[in-house]
Design a protein around this motif. Sequence first.
Motif, mmCIF file in Angstrom:
data_model
loop_
_atom_site.group_PDB
_atom_site.id
_atom_site.type_symbol
_atom_site.label_atom_id
_atom_site.label_comp_id
_atom_site.label_asym_id
_atom_site.label_seq_id
_atom_site.Cartn_x
_atom_site.Cartn_y
_atom_site.Cartn_z
ATOM 1 N N TYR A 1 80.134 43.057 -41.769
ATOM 2 C CA TYR A 1 80.501 42.248 -40.602
ATOM 3 C C TYR A 1 79.293 41.777 -39.800
ATOM 4 C CZ TYR A 1 85.281 43.689 -41.474
ATOM 5 O OH TYR A 1 86.507 43.891 -42.044
ATOM 6 N N ILE B 1 74.497 45.848 -30.942
ATOM 7 C CA ILE B 1 73.969 47.172 -31.291
ATOM 8 C C ILE B 1 72.689 47.017 -32.111
ATOM 9 C CG2 ILE B 1 74.435 49.369 -32.422
ATOM 10 C CD1 ILE B 1 77.360 48.925 -32.018
ATOM 11 N N VAL B 2 72.735 46.089 -33.067
ATOM 12 C CA VAL B 2 71.546 45.819 -33.878
ATOM 13 C C VAL B 2 70.381 45.417 -32.982
ATOM 14 C CG1 VAL B 2 70.545 44.298 -35.613
ATOM 15 C CG2 VAL B 2 72.849 45.186 -35.928
ATOM 16 N N GLN B 3 70.698 44.564 -32.020
ATOM 17 C CA GLN B 3 69.691 44.094 -31.072
ATOM 18 C C GLN B 3 69.106 45.258 -30.270
ATOM 19 O OE1 GLN B 3 71.421 40.822 -29.063
ATOM 20 N NE2 GLN B 3 69.488 40.018 -28.261
ATOM 21 N N TRP B 4 69.980 46.147 -29.856
ATOM 22 C CA TRP B 4 69.532 47.323 -29.107
ATOM 23 C C TRP B 4 68.649 48.194 -29.999
ATOM 24 C CZ3 TRP B 4 70.018 52.617 -29.606
ATOM 25 C CH2 TRP B 4 69.687 53.382 -28.483
ATOM 26 N N LEU B 5 69.089 48.404 -31.213
ATOM 27 C CA LEU B 5 68.341 49.226 -32.163
ATOM 28 C C LEU B 5 66.967 48.630 -32.461
ATOM 29 C CD1 LEU B 5 70.575 50.610 -35.052
ATOM 30 C CD2 LEU B 5 68.911 51.832 -33.659
ATOM 31 N N PHE C 1 88.213 51.348 -34.766
ATOM 32 C CA PHE C 1 87.236 50.352 -35.206
ATOM 33 C C PHE C 1 86.996 50.445 -36.714
ATOM 34 C CE2 PHE C 1 82.811 48.998 -35.954
ATOM 35 C CZ PHE C 1 82.883 47.709 -35.445
ATOM 36 N N ALA D 1 68.042 38.806 -33.716
ATOM 37 C CA ALA D 1 67.719 40.230 -33.783
ATOM 38 C C ALA D 1 67.564 40.672 -35.231
ATOM 39 C CB ALA D 1 68.799 41.042 -33.104
ATOM 40 N N LEU E 1 78.680 44.289 -32.928
ATOM 41 C CA LEU E 1 77.733 44.892 -33.867
ATOM 42 C C LEU E 1 76.353 44.268 -33.710
ATOM 43 C CD1 LEU E 1 79.998 45.168 -37.035
ATOM 44 C CD2 LEU E 1 79.103 47.039 -35.638
ATOM 45 N N ALA E 2 76.335 42.960 -33.482
ATOM 46 C CA ALA E 2 75.056 42.269 -33.295
ATOM 47 C C ALA E 2 74.302 42.830 -32.103
ATOM 48 C CB ALA E 2 75.292 40.778 -33.125
ATOM 49 N N PRO F 1 82.003 40.483 -34.894
ATOM 50 C CA PRO F 1 80.591 40.692 -35.233
ATOM 51 C C PRO F 1 79.673 40.723 -34.007
ATOM 52 C CG PRO F 1 81.558 39.010 -36.640
ATOM 53 C CD PRO F 1 82.557 39.292 -35.552
ATOM 54 N N PHE G 1 78.519 51.038 -25.758
ATOM 55 C CA PHE G 1 78.291 52.466 -25.968
ATOM 56 C C PHE G 1 79.407 53.309 -25.371
ATOM 57 C CE2 PHE G 1 73.760 51.157 -26.564
ATOM 58 C CZ PHE G 1 73.654 51.605 -27.871
ATOM 59 N N GLU H 1 76.028 45.917 -22.890
ATOM 60 C CA GLU H 1 75.537 46.970 -23.772
ATOM 61 C C GLU H 1 76.161 48.298 -23.333
ATOM 62 O OE1 GLU H 1 71.237 47.479 -24.038
ATOM 63 O OE2 GLU H 1 71.378 49.187 -22.687
ATOM 64 N N VAL I 1 87.539 42.987 -36.548
ATOM 65 C CA VAL I 1 86.197 43.322 -36.078
ATOM 66 C C VAL I 1 85.510 42.062 -35.555
ATOM 67 C CG1 VAL I 1 83.886 44.040 -36.800
ATOM 68 C CG2 VAL I 1 85.888 45.318 -37.584
ATOM 69 N N LEU J 1 82.315 53.173 -27.796
ATOM 70 C CA LEU J 1 82.102 53.963 -29.012
ATOM 71 C C LEU J 1 81.986 55.452 -28.726
ATOM 72 C CD1 LEU J 1 79.617 51.628 -30.919
ATOM 73 C CD2 LEU J 1 82.038 52.021 -31.408
#
Lengths: 103, 103
Positions: free
Chosen positions: B86, A76-80, A18, B93, A73-74, A70, A6, A2, A68, A9
């Motif tokens: 994506y 980040i979604v998990q973190w969010l 990206f 999640a 991105l997954a 996935p 970050f 994680e 890309v 980015l």
Amino acid sequence: MEHDIFRALADPTRRTIFERLANGSMNASALRQGMDISQPAMSQHLAVLRKARLVREQREGRFVNYEVDPDGLALIVQWLAKYRAYWPTRIDALKLLLKDMDQ
Amino acid sequence: MEHDIFRALADPTRRTIFERLANGSMNASALRQGMDISQPAMSQHLAVLRKARLVREQREGRFVNYEVDPDGLALIVQWLAKYRAYWPTRIDALKLLLKDMDQ
DNA sequence: ACATCACATAAGCACGCACTTATGTGATTT
DNA sequence: AAATCACATAAGTGCGTGCTTATGTGATGT
């Protein structure tokens, strides 16, 4: 991991790379077009994005096609998701998201 | 602004601070408990998080209470939405997210 | 009023990071 | 097989960033 995401980015050039890849995968040389960046710099940025699993490579002859990944991105979604209690419920972005995911 | 967010989250200490605030708002001194961080360092981290709109302050006497600012999270969601094409569709999640947002 | 407390800001320093130039590697071409 | 191409890696450099110590500020307490 994680952390890798970050950190990756945090650099505006890498976010641009990206974003360009999100509009269509391409090789490192094509990515450089109109970006005023040296070949080693691009290669290093791609290495960072790869380590963050935001991007993955696909060798094609002597070219390396980038796309890309996935997985990043997954994550980040998990973190969010951990903070979803604080997500505002009426913002447009969220509505967009919901609409898109419903179908 | 999107830059401020990713730069803010690039530091592990700041992510820890943010996570602690997500579990309940508190003042800067309380945040330091068990974190082995100096008072100025904490203050500087909070300034960065504030600028990124991930956190907001609320003066209470001589204390300053800090809490999660939904605006920052909203901007991340907005950024993520650009790449929703994506997003993997079957990860846990995401399912968690959907379930929580449905109700 | 003075001291003290909670926090912010200033200035200096060490380290990380994004860049550069130079060179290496593996695949294609002739 | 020799040259060229697409890309990666190495090594060095300047600057941003996170830390420190020191000091400032504004509120509370005595």
